[in-house]
Structures are given as C-alpha cells and as structure tokens.
Design an enzyme around this catalytic site. Structure first.
Site, mmCIF file in Angstrom:
data_model
loop_
_atom_site.group_PDB
_atom_site.id
_atom_site.type_symbol
_atom_site.label_atom_id
_atom_site.label_comp_id
_atom_site.label_asym_id
_atom_site.label_seq_id
_atom_site.Cartn_x
_atom_site.Cartn_y
_atom_site.Cartn_z
ATOM 1 C CG ASP A 77 -1.931 1.131 1.178
ATOM 2 O OD1 ASP A 77 -3.051 0.888 0.713
ATOM 3 O OD2 ASP A 77 -1.579 2.255 1.598
ATOM 4 C CG ASN A 129 -4.331 11.215 -6.091
ATOM 5 O OD1 ASN A 129 -3.701 11.320 -7.133
ATOM 6 N ND2 ASN A 129 -4.916 10.088 -5.713
ATOM 7 C CG ASP A 146 -3.721 8.683 -12.959
ATOM 8 O OD1 ASP A 146 -4.185 8.121 -11.937
ATOM 9 O OD2 ASP A 146 -4.421 9.282 -13.793
ATOM 10 C CD GLU A 174 -4.182 4.245 -1.740
ATOM 11 O OE1 GLU A 174 -4.363 4.709 -0.608
ATOM 12 O OE2 GLU A 174 -5.025 4.341 -2.652
#
Length: 407
Positions: free
Chosen positions: A257, A265, A274, A300
């Site tokens: 993770d 983000n 991305d 993620e």
C-alpha cells in the site's frame, strides 16, 4: 467433367463474392473498424468484379481487355488477402508486393504471344496466386501454436486453394476450344465459390478470436498500470495456490500500500497520482520473477503472489521493492513510500481469502508502526519465523557464517 452453363456459373460466382464481400465490409465498419476485414472485403469484391468482366470474353471486341483486366483484378484480390493478414499480424502493407502481380500481368498481356498462349497464362496466373497465398499463410504461421483454434482453419483454407491452383497448373488441360468449354471450368467455379465462403468464415473466426482475447485481457487487467486486476488475482491465484498445496510448496503473498498517496493526489493532482501508480507497477514488474503474479486490487493497493517463496525470501523481496521505490521517487512528487504486509501459505493456509486477510492485518501493523516498513502476519510471528528485516538480516548472516565454517 460435365459442365453446367458457364455464364450462369460466372454470375453465381460473382454474386457470392459480392454478397460475402459486402457482408465482410459491413462487419468491418462496425465497432472498431477492423482493417483486416476491410482488406478481405476488398479481396472478395475485386474477385466479383473480375468474374463479371470475364463474362465478355466471348466477345472478340472485348476479349483482350477482359483477359487483361479481369485476371488482374483476381490477382489483386489474392494480394489483398496477403495484405489483410499482414495487417492482422501488426505489420505494414507492402504496396510494391501488393501491386507486383497485377503489374506483371498487365505487362505480359502486352505481348501478343502471351495473349494467345492459354497454357502460359494459366501457369503464370497460378504461380502468382500460389505466391500470394503462401505469403498470406506465412503472416499467421507463427501464431499457429498459441492460437491454433482460430489460425489453423484459415491455414488449411489457404493451403487447399493453393493446391487447387497447383493441380490446375500441372494436370489441367487447355484444349483448343473456347475457355467457357474447358473440362475443368465447372470445377474451377465451384472451388472458387467454396473458397470465398470458407475464407470469409476463416477470417471472421480469426478476427473474433483476437477480439475475444482483447476483451478478456481488458477485463482482467488494470488499464492504468497494465497489471492484472483483482478479478485476475482471484481467477489465477486460486489455481496457483491449489497447485502449490498439492505439491507441498510454499507461497508468499505480499500486500503493498503506497503511503501518503492521497496527499500526492490532493497536492499535485490526479495526473501525478497516476504517474506514481504506473511507476510502482514498473518497479514491481522489474523486481518480481517470471512466475510471480502482480496485481493492482484497487486504489493504491497492490498484491504480489510468489510461488516457492517462504518467510525469508518474501522479506527480501519486500525490502527490495521498498528500497526501489525510495530510489525512484523524485522530490517534486512529494513524500512517498510503501508499506508491505506478508503472509505465507505454509503458515497462514492455502486459501486466497485467508492469505489476503492475514497480509492485510500485517499491512495494518506496518501502517501503525510509522509506514515505510514491512511486517509479517501474526501466524508467521507465532511460528517463530523472523518478522523484521533486522531478524532476516541476522538469519541470512548466520547462514552465511555457518557455510563459511563448514558447520
């Protein structure tokens, strides 16, 4: 062989070619506009026009023109079959080769002797047609092993058509009568009808099989990272675990993770997020073995399912992935690391749901310990296996020292 009415057969042949060619064109223009089907449609439609032109060969005023143009179109039709299969194989069309047969035919038709030598015309036309059929078969030949169900039928169709031309070239007789009364004219027309229909079905099977593979690949892979998705993990992972259980082999599951991903983000935008996901996917691909399964299971979160990898080996793999991400992350991206939880089938069981749950709990412990670290499942801890990277290092160094002393 008893001949049916020659002109009727020509009309029927042209009708069949126009029909299947038109249907092929309609199929080509639907959805993704498949270029292979466009080329095959062009091949069939050119053949239909060529046979219609042949109807006027009985007229002395049109005889030379009908021979020149009609057979030129038929040769070009065979060339379009080759071009279509080149496109299917992902190769560019070779225009010189595509037009070479038609150009050579037109040049030879300017030679008076060639126009009066029926046998020579038959041999040249057959040789050129066979050459295009062989070239077409070579384009899909490499795929015969991986996709035999869709490739082999078309290879058989092309081979059968080429063998018929070989038969006509070697055994066919060209008597001194009108070509409409040749003994094998009916057989030639019937073979042409069968070839055009079977070619259409063979190409449609080929294109459909490729489309189905594409749809299945899209259904089982993440579009951004190109890794298998959660569905693929469950479909393939269950089978791999069952095989490992039968063979008594261990299996490690690493759940990864990305830390601070939401902050990236929020602060740098989803495009940056991305790029981070794609970067981490590339890191996984570069660090895992050929038989390992990497999957993005959501957001993620990533999973590595590694056969024949035990507690020590899984800790080593997790550490390499963690350090590789740290080396690749640039300052402009912001703070980024990865936390990894590990479970092993030999301790946590050969059930994928159970392995995922154990690795998820270990991942939660890694997050609670400050992130950017690796933790093994409680089952591994209870079994006495090393659960920290320091313990793994000590175990590896101890093993190295034992080997050096011969104990």
């Amino acid at each position: 062989m008893l001949n049916l009415d020659a002109r009727t057969l020509l009309i029927v042949e042209a009708f069949v070619l126009f029909l299947v060619g038109g249907l092929m064109l309609l199929a080509a223009l639907q959805g993704r506009r498949d270029r292979t089907l466009v080329w095959m449609s062009a091949a069939l439609l050119m053949g239909g026009v060529g046979f219609l032109i042949s109807l006027v060969r009985g007229n002395p005023a049109w005889w030379a023109w009908a021979i020149s143009v009609g057979n030129m179109l038929l040769l070009t039709g065979h060339a379009c079959v080759w071009a279509g299969l080149r496109v299917f194989a992902g190769k560019p069309v070779r225009w010189r080769g595509l037009l070479a047969g038609a150009a050579a035919w037109l040049v030879l038709c300017q030679w008076p002797w060639f126009m009066t030598a029926d046998r020579a015309r038959l041999i040249f036309f057959s040789l050129m047609s066979i050459a295009y059929l062989v070239a077409a078969g070579r384009e899909i030949w490499p795929a015969r092993r991986e996709d035999a169900g869709s490739v082999r039928p078309l290879l058989i169709i092309l081979a059968a058509h080429g063998l018929f031309y070989l038969y006509r070239m070697i055994a066919g007789q060209v008597p001194d009568v009108s070509w409409l009364r040749w003994s094998d004219f009916t057989l030639t027309m019937l073979e042409g009808i069968l070839f055009s229909i079977s070619l259409s079905f063979g190409v449609l099977i080929l294109v459909r099989a490729r489309a189905e593979r594409g749809y299945r690949h899209a259904a089982l892979h993440d579009a951004l990272t190109r890794l298998p998705n959660r569905r693929a993990l469950f479909e393939q992972g269950a089978a791999v675990l069952a095989r490992a259980h039968r063979e008594g082999r261990d299996m490690a599951l690493l759940m990864c993770d990305l830390d601070w991903f939401k902050r990236i983000n929020d602060e740098h935008g989803h495009d940056a997020g991305d790029r981070v996901l794609a970067l981490f996917a590339d890191i996984l691909r570069a660090r895992v073995r050929a038989g390992d399964l990497c999957a993005r299971i959501g957001g993620e979160e990533f999973v590595i399912l590694a056969p024949d990898l035990g507690p020590l080996g899984s800790l080593d793999l997790a550490d390499r992935v963690r350090r590789a991400l740290a080396e690749h992350v640039s300052g402009a991206t912001g703070r980024l690391s990865v936390s990894i939880g590990i479970a092993c089938a030999s301790v946590d069981g050969y059930d994928l749901d159970r392995l995922l749950a154990s690795a998820d709990r270990a991942l939660y412990e890694a997050k609670a310990s400050g992130r950017d670290c690796v933790r093994q499942s409680a089952g591994l801890a209870a079994s006495g296996q090393p659960i920290t990277l320091a313990a793994r290092t000590r175990a590896v160094e101890a093993g190295t020292a034992s080997s050096a002393t011969g104990t």
